[in-house]
Write a protein that holds these residues in place. Sequence first.
Motif, short mmCIF file in Angstrom:
data_model
loop_
_atom_site.label_atom_id
_atom_site.label_comp_id
_atom_site.label_asym_id
_atom_site.label_seq_id
_atom_site.Cartn_x
_atom_site.Cartn_y
_atom_site.Cartn_z
N UNK A 75 0.84 -1.21 0.00
CA UNK A 75 0.00 0.00 0.00
C UNK A 75 0.87 1.25 0.00
N UNK A 76 1.92 1.28 0.79
CA UNK A 76 2.78 2.45 0.87
C UNK A 76 3.53 2.67 -0.44
N UNK A 77 3.98 1.59 -1.07
CA UNK A 77 4.78 1.71 -2.29
C UNK A 77 3.94 2.02 -3.53
N UNK A 78 2.77 1.42 -3.61
CA UNK A 78 1.97 1.57 -4.83
C UNK A 78 0.76 2.48 -4.66
N UNK A 79 0.36 2.73 -3.42
CA UNK A 79 -0.83 3.53 -3.19
C UNK A 79 -2.13 2.77 -3.38
N UNK A 158 -2.35 5.58 6.98
CA UNK A 158 -2.51 6.93 7.50
C UNK A 158 -1.25 7.75 7.30
N UNK A 159 -0.09 7.16 7.53
CA UNK A 159 1.17 7.90 7.37
C UNK A 159 1.48 8.19 5.90
N UNK A 160 0.92 7.39 5.02
CA UNK A 160 1.16 7.63 3.59
C UNK A 160 0.09 8.50 2.95
N UNK A 161 -0.92 8.91 3.73
CA UNK A 161 -1.99 9.75 3.20
C UNK A 161 -1.46 11.17 2.93
#
Length: 293
Positions: A75-79, A158-161
């Motif tokens: 999720x963090x890498x690709x969104x 949440x941190x990648x939002x």
Amino acid sequence: MPTPEPRTAPGGVIHDIGYQRYEGPRLGRRHIVGALYLHSLRTAFGFGRSAKSKIFPWLIMGTVGVIAVVLTAIRVQTGVMPLRYEQFPETLSILIIFFCAAVAPELVSRDLQNGVLPLYFARPLERSDYASAKLAALVTATFLLLAVPLTVMFAGAAFSADNLSGVWREFGDYLPAVLYAALHAVVFSSVSVLVAALVKRRAVAAAAVVAAFLVTTPVAGVLLVLPYETTAQLSGLVNPASLVSGVGAWLFDPSGEVVGVGDWGPLYGVVSVGLVAACVALLFARYRKVARS
């Protein structure tokens, strides 16, 4: 010849070794139930027991944790979230079954096998208190098994939002999934503790718990493929795991795009509540019978 002196019985001596009467507060039934619950929760994760008792629960927890970390990293890498929050408990339902099958016999079957229940049932602990504490411990352990990885996934998202609204949107997806995980924990634990309470041997009890979830799976599969829409929509009612999945389909997929339950969603909810109530009632009845035996 002198007269012998009469023998006298040896006199007793009282030694004061420091024992004193307990004069502190007597905590009563509520604290006993709480202590039993905490002890059972520790037992669920193998704390206070041998290393062998920790292997299987922590192996399952580690597997679930690794899956959550991998999903978070993607999720963090690709969104893109490969698995929605509410899909996480359903996807790992077989691991939940194995976790309950490993833990439930440790909580109840061991006491039955060792014959220590009369010690627990001394006043003021009631039979229903013992059963409630054991059930609550397994519900809590199973909920933590699911809620902690879900929280890890939410934290990563949440941190990648990009902004606060994105975090709030993630929280709106996360919170219902946590409640859905709680439903899994309650239903799966209720069935598992009841089955384990009926069997004294832990290995047999573990197999019986797995069978309680899997033996009706072929029946649900046959009903699902029958050429009748209503039968397919009601097929999930015959199996505890698919029953919970039906509640999830009703709550999270009302359009029926993924798993259709039609207009029978409320029935799935009612049957889930009824199943838990029946398991709890039978569990209490089981321990009333054990107390008389």
